[in-house]
Design a protein around this motif. Structure first.
Motif, short mmCIF file in Angstrom:
data_model
loop_
_atom_site.label_atom_id
_atom_site.label_comp_id
_atom_site.label_asym_id
_atom_site.label_seq_id
_atom_site.Cartn_x
_atom_site.Cartn_y
_atom_site.Cartn_z
N VAL A 133 6.02 -29.05 -54.02
CA VAL A 133 5.73 -28.17 -55.16
C VAL A 133 4.22 -28.07 -55.31
N SER A 147 12.92 -26.07 -58.00
CA SER A 147 12.65 -26.57 -56.64
C SER A 147 13.89 -27.16 -55.97
N ALA A 180 15.14 -25.74 -52.45
CA ALA A 180 15.24 -26.59 -51.26
C ALA A 180 16.58 -26.38 -50.58
N ALA A 230 9.02 -24.68 -61.80
CA ALA A 230 9.03 -25.89 -60.98
C ALA A 230 10.42 -26.51 -60.94
N VAL A 280 7.29 -24.59 -52.60
CA VAL A 280 7.38 -23.63 -53.70
C VAL A 280 6.04 -23.61 -54.41
N GLU A 336 8.69 -20.07 -47.67
CA GLU A 336 8.09 -20.56 -48.91
C GLU A 336 8.44 -19.60 -50.04
N ILE A 357 11.08 -30.52 -50.18
CA ILE A 357 10.32 -29.37 -50.65
C ILE A 357 9.07 -29.87 -51.34
#
Ligand code: FAD
Ligand code: AMP
Lengths: 254, 324
Positions: free
Chosen positions: B171, B48, B52, B45, B59, B36, B169
């Motif tokens: 968020v 991400s 990934a 953000a 994340v 992570e 992934i």
């Protein structure tokens, strides 16, 4: 103002490092000792601060009795007072080092000596843990700026600058504060002969702190493997111009 | 879980962060746990997608307008809250100035050991790391204890490699609870005006001068050679200590790390603390009167001779071939 500088005795290695057969240490039989250039600059900065603002400077080290050599070097540059936290010579990790330094600072405080600035190197030369200054700041609940290359004290605040890849960063903190210094903040002076003589006679305050297991334990040291390579001799003296220019061409630099 | 502390510029992870992810993913796979990441600032953000592709499954985005400026203690407090909530087994930061600083604050707050500048990690009990000392001229194998293992990755010790089997992934955006005290130190960037000069960090050719150059004036010849090659001038610590050149020119453990195509070391002995600053150069040419100087054995090319005579001979040869 009162300024404290923490320094660490390390071997001054030259062209290569040799290890002891057990891989536990650098073979220092033929070496002199020094401190990190960062710490040398921290000492110079402290001396300048006291020259300008008045007060007293203290230099402290945790290390074996022979580390008094580095304390005397710092006093020869103008530090007023020296403290040795004496060890048996084995290495103390950053947590153990921090505990001993914090205890010494608290003893000074109890005796009526409060520090306005605590200066450290950004990292020690040998073990390079990048953390003792930050840990001391956290333990004493003081603000901390690392890696500074400029410092100015004005109206109870420390205005500092640090260098980045693309320029500079500035910051301002109220004192008391912990600052960790990088070489380049100043150009340290050379010790004067009278300074050396005075430092020789000065008293060093000593104590023996208790070792604690800080949780980072050296198993062994090793030298990084270097790719084998050969040196191409381009010539000796005088007229090597054409050979060197030919090399620049080969490397497509011309 | 292995947690990586990712530095980014507007959502683009720094190259050291990608090195970190490469090492952290291999470690997580070896431990059989997920990887992570923590990014600080709302724009994180947008990292991400890239995260990934490096194997990150979750994340954590810490979003608080006060975190947009760099405040080491606040960033560390944010990380500590995540550590206390998510219980990672290992937390890894980069060996950048910021990575090292934030991780030191995290370690101090948690009163846990921290291993700086690791090149290798072997999980298990004992948990073993190999870390750089003396700026990388010495390696230390060490046991790292503590309920959470904290470490930073040595810059450029890992070759970046994306994950072949990238998955989804998640968020998770959170607002950390921070105190005014966490903002006692905040940092204001000052971008320097572009002087148009080739910088030491970027130059393809660096002409480095040591004590053997003899004087501040002696550097004139090195400046000339550097300018003919479109390069920059560097120097050793002996030179900065003598006041011949500013510290900004110093190459080495307590100066700059450079990686030019060619480093021309003039009158430099090749002390290990100097070499750690230039060993990333593709080629090294040593110019030295002493053929036994350590720099000669470590160079790819060498000229044995006096700096001034050799450099002057080279510049006049370049001028002869390329009259300006
Ligand atoms: C913790 C620590 C950190 C350090 N960090 C750094 C660092 O970041 N960068 C750094 O550079 N150093 C650093 N040093 C210092 C380092 O150990 C050396 O002292 C320094 O690099 C020596 O500089 P120099 O090679 O110019 O000088 P010297 O070692 O004195 O070498 C001079 C060389 O010039 C040659 N020479 C003399 N005359 C001539 C001539 N006329 N023509 C050609 N050649 C000639 C000599 O043969 C010799 O090889 C650090 C040291 C410590 C302990
Ligand atoms: N044994 C020691 N005695 C005094 N100060 C130390 C000692 N070890 C580290 N320090 C200080 O803490 C700084 C950072 O050390 P480190 O965390 O090991 O990189 C050094 O530059 C010194 O100022």
């Amino acid at each position: 103002m009162n300024v404290l500088v923490c320094i660490k005795r390390v071997p001054a290695t030259g062209g290569h490092i040799a290890l002891t057969p057990d891989g536990q240490n650098i073979d220092t039989r033929y070496l002199g000792f020094t401190i990190s250039p960062h710490e040398e600059c921290a000492v110079e900065e402290a001396v300048r601060l006291i020259e300008k603002h008045g007060g007293s400077s203290t230099v402290l080290t945790l290390g074996p009795e022979v580390a008094t050599e580095q304390l005397r070097d710092a006093m020869a540059l103008g530090m007023d007072r020296a403290v040795l936290l004496e060890t048996d010579g084995r290495e103390w990790d950053p947590v153990a080092t921090t505990d001993a330094i914090v205890a010494a600072i608290e003893r000074d405080r109890a005796a009526g000596r409060d520090y306005d600035l605590l200066l450290f190197g950004n990292e020690s030369a040998d073990s390079a843990g990048y953390q003792v200054g930050v840990r001391v700041a956290a333990a004493l609940d003081l603000p901390c700026v690392t890696g500074i290359k400029a410092l100015e004290i004005r109206e109870g605040k420390a205005a500092v600058r640090r260098q980045t890849e693309s320029g500079w960063e500035t910051s301002e903190v109220t004192v008391p504060a912990v600052l960790t210094v990088k070489e380049g903040i100043n150009l340290p002076r050379y010790p004067s002969l009278p300074g050396r003589l005075k430092a020789k006679k000065k008293e060093i305050e000593r104590s023996r702190p208790q070792w604690v297991d800080g949780g980072l334990e050296k198993v062994r040291l090793s030298l990084p493997v270097q790719a084998a390579h050969t040196v191409e001799m381009l010539g000796q003296n005088g007229d090597v111009g054409p050979q060197v220019v030919e090399l620049f061409r080969r490397l497509r630099l011309l | 879980m292995v947690l990586g502390f990712i530095e980014h510029v507007g959502g683009a992870p720094t190259s050291l962060s990608l090195e970190l992810l490469t090492m952290a993913r291999r470690l997580a796979q070896r431990m059989g746990v997920p990887l992570e990441a923590l990014v600080i600032g709302g724009s994180g953000a947008s990292a991400s997608g890239i995260l990934a592709s490096y194997g990150v499954s979750v994340v954590h985005v810490a979003d608080d307008e006060r975190l947009s400026a760099y405040a080491p203690a606040a960033w560390a407090h944010t990380m500590v809250q995540l550590v206390e909530a998510a219980h990672p087994a290992v937390v890894i930061g980069t060996g950048s100035d910021r990575g090292a600083e934030v991780m030191a604050h995290v370690a101090a707050r948690l009163r846990l050991p921290l291993a700086a500048n690791c090149t290798e990690v072997i999980p298990g009990n004992p948990f073993l790391v190999t870390r750089q000392r003396w700026g990388g001229s010495l390696l230390e194998e060490a046991r790292l204890k503590g309920a959470v293992k904290l470490l930073t990755v040595a810059p450029h010790a890992v070759t970046v490699e994306a994950d072949a089997t990238a998955t989804d992934i998640e968020v998770e955006t959170k607002r950390p609870s921070l105190e005014d005290k966490d903002f006692r130190v905040t940092v204001v960037p000052q971008v320097e005006a572009d002087t148009g000069k080739v910088s030491l960090a970027q130059a393809r050719v660096v002409v480095g001068g040591g004590r053997g150059v003899g004087s501040a004036e002696g550097f004139q010849a090195l400046e000339e050679l550097a300018s003919l090659l479109g390069g920059a001038v560097g120097c050793s610590r002996a030179v900065t200590s003598l006041g011949w050149r500013p510290h900004a020119d110093q190459v080495g453990q307590t100066g700059m790390r450079i990686a030019p195509d060619l480093y021309i070391a003039c009158g430099i002995s090749g002390a290990i603390q100097h070499m750690v600053g230039c060993r990333a150069a593709k080629h090294i040419l040593a110019i030295n009167t002493d053929k036994e100087a350590p720099i000669v054995a470590q160079a790819d090319y060498a000229v044995i001779g006096d700096v001034k005579a050799v450099v002057t001979a080279v510049t006049s040869e370049i001028r002869r071939l390329k009259p300006s």
